[in-house]
Enzyme design. Structure first.
Site: not given
Length: 456
Positions: A26-27
């Site tokens: 993810c981020a």
């Protein structure tokens, strides 16, 4: 950071490329699962100074890297030659062994994660448009305004098409057929007659129409059903007919079903969600905002924000405004206050370095994992400062009824999106200042108290 070296160290600590079953990111985090849990050396991961943290959530492992997670992810794939070793990065049968909640969270994450940066970008564009309009720099009738507004609203408006692609891919169906189904229900000639609440018909069958623009729930339900439809067709149709008949029959079947069944069903769910949301926020907006200010950062830590995010987006799309995104970000700013206090007052040089980099990343882009895992997890007392700072900011949000008009991350980059709600933007800045100040002060006092206790 030497990404290749970090990649090699990560692979070594988790038992090598042969032990890696699934890898995504993810981020800020690498997310993975393994074939043999006993081969993971958790201590080696936790003691690696290039890694901000390690989380084991019932067999769903996360390694917190920070903003450079994409580079590390790419390096792991290159170093490990994962395709050759049989590693998967899509939904697999082995996932059935996981709990229902884990599978649900993984599914929602896979569907929405690719669009998070674009959602944030859209919010920034809409915020900049609002600022320019409020100052009289831009007319709403001008081609420039119309073009920029299209840029900002495109993702949410055409979300059914994009979500159809990632949802179909996640459910194991053909994503291009899925996107075509989403595009069909968004076609201008069809969407023009789909006025919500109106009665229309298809082949003489009447149904209650709904406009699918800005919706998220109906298309996800449709893609889930489509995945089983495609599997059924693959099982019972002769292979020689798969190439043409499976896409043809899928589109002919799923578009009408989406219009007549999944749309109304999804709209019903959305209505229930909206009613519950209004009940909670209208009942006592101050309590509602304080709860989000305190708890949402912990929801993110547990990965449960993937349950909340679709609901927030649905509310934002339907009502044009939303409260919890503003209040929920106050924990991020409380973490910024904690990082600043550690940077200024802490005696440990390494902790000060971590605090400096973590605080800067949080300030600019709203990424909190470096502070959460690099600072708070190493001194659990700081979680009290996090709770107090988040609650204070949430209280200010509730008192002044602070809302957002566009999805946004916290941090300097995301501020223009919050500025789109110009009527409450000044109060939002006060809420930010309150969270940072209380987080900073509480951290300073907690450190002083700990020092006194240590000195006896």
């Amino acid at each position: 950071m030497d990404y290749q070296k970090v990649a090699s160290e990560v692979l070594d600590a988790i038992g090598g490329k042969e032990n890696l079953e699934e890898l995504t990111h993810c981020a800020t985090r690498l997310r993975f699962s393994v074939n043999d849990k006993s081969k993971i050396n958790e201590e080696k991961l936790k003691n690696n100074t290039k890694i901000l943290g390690f989380v084991n959530n019932n067999g769903n492992y996360q390694i917190i890297i920070g903003p450079s997670v994409q580079d590390v992810y790419n390096a792991i794939r290159n170093t490990g030659d994962l395709e050759a070793s049989g590693t998967k990065n899509i939904h697999t049968d082995e996932a059935e062994k996981k709990s229902i909640l884990d599978r649900f969270l993984a599914t929602i994450s896979a569907i929405f994660t690719p669009y998070i940066p674009i959602l944030a970008t859209s919010g920034i564009i809409l915020g900049l448009i609002a600022i320019a309009t409020n100052f009289g720099w831009l007319s709403e009738e001008s081609p420039t305004y119309i073009t920029l507004n299209a840029m900002g609203n495109a993702l949410l408006y055409f979300f059914p098409i994009l979500l159809a692609f990632t949802a179909a891919k996640r459910f194991g169906a053909n994503p291009f057929v899925g996107a075509t189904i989403g595009a069909a229900i968004m076609h201008p000639s069809l969407s023009g007659i789909l006025v919500s609440g109106e009665n229309v018909s298809f082949l003489g069958i009447s149904y209650s129409a709904m406009n699918f623009a800005n919706t998220v729930i109906p298309i996800i339900i449709a893609m889930w059903v489509f995945s089983y439809t495609e599997k059924f067709l693959r099982t019972y149709l002769p292979k020689v007919l798969h190439f043409m008949l499976i896409p043809l029959l899928s589109i002919l079947l799923m578009v009408p079903l989406t219009l007549m069944v999944f749309g109304p069903v999804g709209n019903l769910f959305a209505g229930w969600i909206a009613a519950l949301y209004r009940f909670l926020s209208d009942g006592n907006l101050i309590v509602f905002s304080v709860v989000f200010g305190v708890l949402f950062i912990f929801v993110i830590m547990l990965g449960l924000h993937w349950v909340v995010l679709p609901l927030q987006l649905q509310i934002l799309a339907e009502q044009g405004m939303e409260y919890s995104l503003a209040a929920g970000g106050m924990g991020n700013y409380a973490l910024l206050g904690i990082a600043l206090a550690v940077l200024i007052f802490h005696k440990d040089k390494k902790m000060k370095e971590v605090a400096g980099s973590a605080g800067f990343v949080n300030l600019i882009s709203g990424i909190t994992e470096p502070t959460l895992y690099g600072i708070c997890m190493k001194n659990k007392r700081y979680f009290l400062a996090l709770i107090l700072g988040g609650a204070t900011g949430g209280l200010v949000c509730g008192v002044f009824g602070i809302y957002v008009k566009a999805f946004a991350f916290t941090g300097v980059i995301g501020l223009p999106a919050f500025a789109a709600a110009s009527e409450v933007f000044v109060y939002y800045l006060i809420a930010i200042f309150s969270s940072i100040t209380v987080g900073f002060a509480a951290t300073y006092l907690l450190d002083r108290r700990q020092k006194k206790e240590s000195n006896g």
